[in-house]
Motif scaffolding. Structure first.
Motif, short mmCIF file in Angstrom:
data_model
loop_
_atom_site.label_atom_id
_atom_site.label_comp_id
_atom_site.label_asym_id
_atom_site.label_seq_id
_atom_site.Cartn_x
_atom_site.Cartn_y
_atom_site.Cartn_z
N TRP A 83 -4.88 -4.38 12.00
CA TRP A 83 -3.99 -3.28 11.61
C TRP A 83 -4.20 -2.17 12.63
CZ3 TRP A 83 0.31 -1.99 10.20
CH2 TRP A 83 0.65 -0.84 9.47
N ARG A 119 -15.41 8.46 1.49
CA ARG A 119 -14.42 7.98 0.52
C ARG A 119 -15.11 7.43 -0.74
NH1 ARG A 119 -10.02 3.11 0.90
NH2 ARG A 119 -8.20 4.27 0.36
N SER A 139 -9.71 1.44 8.24
CA SER A 139 -8.87 2.63 8.11
C SER A 139 -7.85 2.61 9.24
CB SER A 139 -9.70 3.90 8.21
OG SER A 139 -10.37 4.14 7.02
N GLY A 140 -7.16 1.50 9.34
CA GLY A 140 -6.26 1.32 10.47
C GLY A 140 -7.06 0.84 11.67
N TRP A 165 -6.05 -7.95 -0.02
CA TRP A 165 -6.87 -6.97 0.71
C TRP A 165 -8.31 -7.08 0.21
CZ3 TRP A 165 -10.03 -3.05 -1.02
CH2 TRP A 165 -10.32 -1.98 -0.16
N CYS A 167 -9.05 -4.67 9.82
CA CYS A 167 -8.57 -3.31 9.59
C CYS A 167 -9.80 -2.44 9.37
CB CYS A 167 -7.68 -3.30 8.34
SG CYS A 167 -7.18 -1.66 7.79
N LYS A 188 -6.49 -9.35 4.37
CA LYS A 188 -6.64 -8.12 5.16
C LYS A 188 -8.03 -7.58 4.89
CE LYS A 188 -4.75 -3.41 5.45
NZ LYS A 188 -3.76 -2.50 4.85
N ASP A 247 -2.47 -5.09 -1.57
CA ASP A 247 -3.50 -4.25 -0.94
C ASP A 247 -4.54 -3.82 -1.97
OD1 ASP A 247 -4.53 -1.81 0.85
OD2 ASP A 247 -3.22 -3.02 2.11
N ASP A 248 -5.22 -2.76 -1.69
CA ASP A 248 -6.35 -2.24 -2.47
C ASP A 248 -5.98 -2.06 -3.95
OD1 ASP A 248 -8.68 -1.04 -3.16
OD2 ASP A 248 -8.53 0.61 -1.71
N ASP A 262 -3.41 3.41 10.79
CA ASP A 262 -2.84 3.83 9.51
C ASP A 262 -1.60 4.67 9.69
OD1 ASP A 262 -4.36 2.55 7.66
OD2 ASP A 262 -5.66 4.26 7.19
N TRP A 296 0.81 -1.22 0.00
CA TRP A 296 0.00 0.00 0.00
C TRP A 296 0.85 1.28 0.00
CZ3 TRP A 296 -4.24 1.80 -1.69
CH2 TRP A 296 -4.78 2.99 -1.20
N ASP A 335 -10.63 -4.85 5.34
CA ASP A 335 -10.67 -3.43 5.65
C ASP A 335 -12.11 -2.94 5.78
OD1 ASP A 335 -9.72 -0.86 6.02
OD2 ASP A 335 -8.57 -0.78 4.17
C1 DGJ Z 1 -7.11 1.83 4.68
C2 DGJ Z 1 -6.13 0.89 5.30
O1 DGJ Z 1 -5.96 1.13 6.64
C3 DGJ Z 1 -4.82 0.98 4.52
O2 DGJ Z 1 -3.84 0.20 5.14
C4 DGJ Z 1 -5.07 0.55 3.12
O3 DGJ Z 1 -5.42 -0.79 3.10
C5 DGJ Z 1 -6.16 1.41 2.50
N1 DGJ Z 1 -7.34 1.46 3.31
C6 DGJ Z 1 -6.52 0.89 1.14
O4 DGJ Z 1 -7.58 1.53 0.60
#
Ligand code: DGJ
Length: 741
Positions: free
Chosen positions: A546, A444, A529-530, A412, A527, A477, A367-368, A549, A337, A479
């Motif tokens: 996670w 978002r 956003s962290g 992810w 996760c 992961k 990741d994304d 962030d 990421w 999210d």
């Molecule tokens: C938020 C996550 O916390 C980041 O680590 C990452 O995966 C982004 N989203 C991806 O969109």
């Protein structure tokens, strides 16, 4: 450990070698709380603790009698309106508009072990002798609603797990407007309240203040436990500190809206409530239906905060987390990421992977951006099929190339969300949480899928299963990047809309349960956003999360330090990222970034192709170090030594179960010139054992455990006053790792 019932006095005493929890049936049939704290003797009659006295301006329960007032009695599950004026544990709206109820004792059962909570995460036992559970059955005679109060006492540690279950045994429909998981009335208010609060990228900073008359409360109404407040609360005696004194921790095993509250009344007694946030909660209970609250866990420690934390750590690591990965050391990963964001091709990914494999990294996480039309955050969420423009041979093709390099492969996902620009939304526009004809706020550019609907969860389960079923992906992961707004479901009638927030979380748990049981060897990392959903509920499915962030090592000291009050090191995802850091722009040494991240489930999140040969060699050494020591780092007994919130130095350590090894992390935020001499008192060592101590692989000497804990480890250095280019010159953001063997 045992649960004893004295029929002659209606007294229940739950105890183990650490704690006693005592309650009794009150003269009006309700349950009274008598004591929670350090273990005391068993006795048949503890009713002297009821303190029934006559006071002015008080309402009494019995006609022609002036002693029993619920206002003055400590209760197990307080109700408002019949002489108790504090905020209640339960509120039930009945047909005639009344909310008064009286839950009186009917019967009880004591069983070995711990029953499962249907559809909800909870602590568990593997053998019946690990815990005993008391189930008190109470009933409100007018509505016929039954209330089961569950109390599980574990044999090990000062732990009591609680929850409540409602069964509508009456003939009329009622609405549950409030149903706490835990209500605890304490006899005084001589406590400091510690909450864990913050914001995105600044999660779980401890905040402390004295309890005061009135209500102090934290919670979330965002549909997830939130970055802002964690479902965890500590009450500690003002004189208690990390290593001594009375402390009680309260933790809610839940990932949705919650409230954690302490109310100090006019006579300085304290009522603690913990459970689903009652705001926007309205659960319709038809005759025959039941409702189970989430579980809350209370931990009492008579020896300070560290001991309370260690009790939570062990419980959550061993009897909340489950499955294949529960006791296994976690793979060292690289995540693309912060290296690429959305800007990647398969070639770029493979180039990064090659460098990672050379460094000894074990898992590559894509990741994304690998699915649908996801080239930015505006499109693609909901379409869980690979984007062939980016990955021409799909996930299996990329995964096999990564496997050939000797690494595992992970992806992810963000399964609860949808972009309007997606095939899923175009097909099912009514699948998002939204109120008809109202504005649809986005976060978002994404909307929240209605996980209260089974067909939505089924569809997502199918899509994700299709990706996981060939076995090429061994890590996911999960999210979740926005809070819930306009919470309304097209699938529920008007009088059940108050159920949507909770049904949503039940849907999340259902998907987690299905995926983790269908793919038991896949490691799930949660996760939001962290750290927006870093809570015990998700630890039941995903043994690591996670943490934030924010990957800056200095910010992470605070975040990981705060998080450690409740959550084990094995649950905290922690990555080494680039410098200057992307969140705060701070430049820190590579060594310090690794020395913070190794106290977590560690990995890397940076473009290794931009590093020098010297830096790559350093990373290789770090990976070797983490592999050698990760069992101790992730599963040892963790002690906080010095808080990053209190000064320029932060420190923590972990000790092996047999106390033969320990690792100390020491971090100096800013450099200081010609500083004072300093020593760091260590903890948890065997006083009689001689430890060989080394710092960053340099042998320092041999010291007895009692020396290290009472005299302290010498940490001073001449520090500064030298040219910054001198080999031993010190800098800002320095850190050290001490190994004790
Ligand atoms: C938020 C996550 O916390 C980041 O680590 C990452 O995966 C982004 N989203 C991806 O969109």
């Amino acid at each position: 450990m045992s649960i004893v019932y004295y029929e002659s006095t209606g007294t229940f005493h739950l105890y183990n070698d650490k704690i006693s929890y005592i309650m009794m049936i009150l003269p009006n049939g309700q349950m009274g709380q008598l004591y929670f704290g350090k273990k005391v003797h068993l006795r048949e009659d503890y009713s002297y603790l009821l303190e029934m006295v006559s006071r002015s301006m008080t309402s009494y329960v019995f006609e022609n009698e002036r002693t029993l007032s619920l206002e003055h009695i400590k209760q197990e599950y307080g109700v408002y309106g019949s002489s108790d004026y504090r905020l209640p544990a339960v509120e039930i709206l009945q047909d005639n508009g009344s909310r008064i109820c009286d839950f009186v004792y009917r019967t009880h059962r004591i069983i070995g072990g711990k029953p499962k909570l249907e559809g909800l995460p909870a602590t568990y036992t593997e053998k019946d002798d690990e815990a005993q559970t008391l189930i008190l059955t109470l009933q409100d005679p007018i509505t016929g609603v039954e209330l089961e109060l569950f109390y599980t006492i574990f044999s090990r540690g000062g732990i009591l797990a609680r929850s409540a279950r409602f069964v509508n045994g009456g003939t009329e429909t009622v609405h549950l407007l409030k149903a706490m998981s835990l209500c605890l009335d304490l006899p005084d208010c001589d406590y400091d309240w510690i909450q864990f609060s913050g914001a995105w990228a600044r999660e779980r900073h401890p905040r402390m203040r004295r309890l005061e008359q009135g209500i102090q409360s934290v919670g979330s109404m965002r549909g997830h436990s939130s970055h802002e407040h964690n479902p965890f609360l500590i009450l500690k005696r003002p004189s208690a500190d990390e290593n001594q004194g009375e402390v009680i921790g309260f933790s809610l095993i839940y990932s949705g809206n919650f409230i954690a509250q302490a109310e100090v009344d006019t006579h300085d007694t304290t009522r603690v409530l913990l459970g689903i946030h009652p705001e926007w909660f309205d659960w319709k209970l038809d005759p025959g239906e039941s409702f189970q609250t989430p579980e809350a866990v209370m931990v009492y420690s008579g020896s300070g905060l560290n001991h309370m934390s260690q009790t939570f750590h062990r419980l959550y690591r061993e009897r909340l987390a489950r499955g294949y990965w529960r006791d296994r050391v976690r793979p060292i990963l690289i995540n693309n990421w912060e290296a690429t964001y959305f800007d990647f091709t398969e070639e770029k990914i493979l180039k990064l992977a090659r460098k990672a494999a050379d460094a000894g990294i074990e898992l590559f996480v894509l990741d994304d951006g690998w699915f649908g039309e996801r080239s930015s955050d505006r499109a693609g969420l909901g379409d869980w099929v690979v984007n062939r423009d980016r990955l021409p041979d799909g996930i299996p093709g990329l995964a096999s190339r990564i496997h050939e390099m000797g690494m595992k492969f992970g992806i992810w996902i963000e399964p609860e969300m949808v972009n309007k620009d997606s095939d899923l939304y175009r097909e099912h526009p009514d699948w998002i949480l939204t109120v008809p004809n109202r504005n649809q706020t986005h976060g978002r550019y994404q909307h929240v899928l209605d996980f209260s609907r089974k067909e939505v969860v089924d569809t997502i389960f199918q899509m994700i299963s299709d990706i996981l079923k060939d076995g090429s992906v061994t890590y996911v992961k999960w999210d979740m990047n926005r809070s819930i707004t306009e919470c309304w479901s097209a699938a529920l009638p008007a009088d059940r809309q108050g159920e949507v927030f909770h049904r949503y979380i039940l849907g999340v748990y259902d998907l987690y349960e299905r995926l983790t049981s269908t793919f038991p060897q896949v490691l799930f990392e949660s996760c939001a956003s962290g750290g927006g959903r870093f809570d015990p509920g998700l630890l039941y499915y995903a043994p690591q999360g996670w943490t934030s962030d924010d990957t800056d090592a200095i910010e992470r000291l605070k975040i990981q330090y705060g998080t450690s009050f409740c959550y084990p090191v094995s649950s905290m995802g922690a990555h080494v990222s680039t410098s200057p850091n992307h969140q705060v722009g701070r430049a820190t040494p590579l060594s310090t970034r690794a020395n913070v991240a190794c106290f977590g489930t560690s990995g890397y999140e940076m473009d290794l192709n931009r590093l020098s040969e010297r830096e790559l060699a350093e990373i290789k050494d770090q990976v070797t170090f983490m592999k050698k020591w990760r069992r101790l780092l992730q599963y040892g007994t963790f002690f906080r030594l010095k808080s990053p919130f209190d000064g320029n130095i932060a420190s923590w350590m972990t000790v092996s179960d047999d106390r033969s090894q320990a690792i100390v992390g020491w971090y100096r935020i800013l450099n200081s010139v010609n500083p004072p001499y300093t020593r760091m008192k260590l903890a948890g060592l065997d006083p009689d054992r001689l430890y060989k101590v080394s710092k960053d692989s340099v042998f320092l000497g041999e010291f007895y455990g009692d020396e290290l804990m009472n005299v302290g480890l010498i940490t001073s250095d001449a520090c500064s006053g030298e040219s910054p280019d001198a080999p031993d010159a010190s800098h800002d953001f320095e850190s050290r790792i001490y190994i004790l063997e």
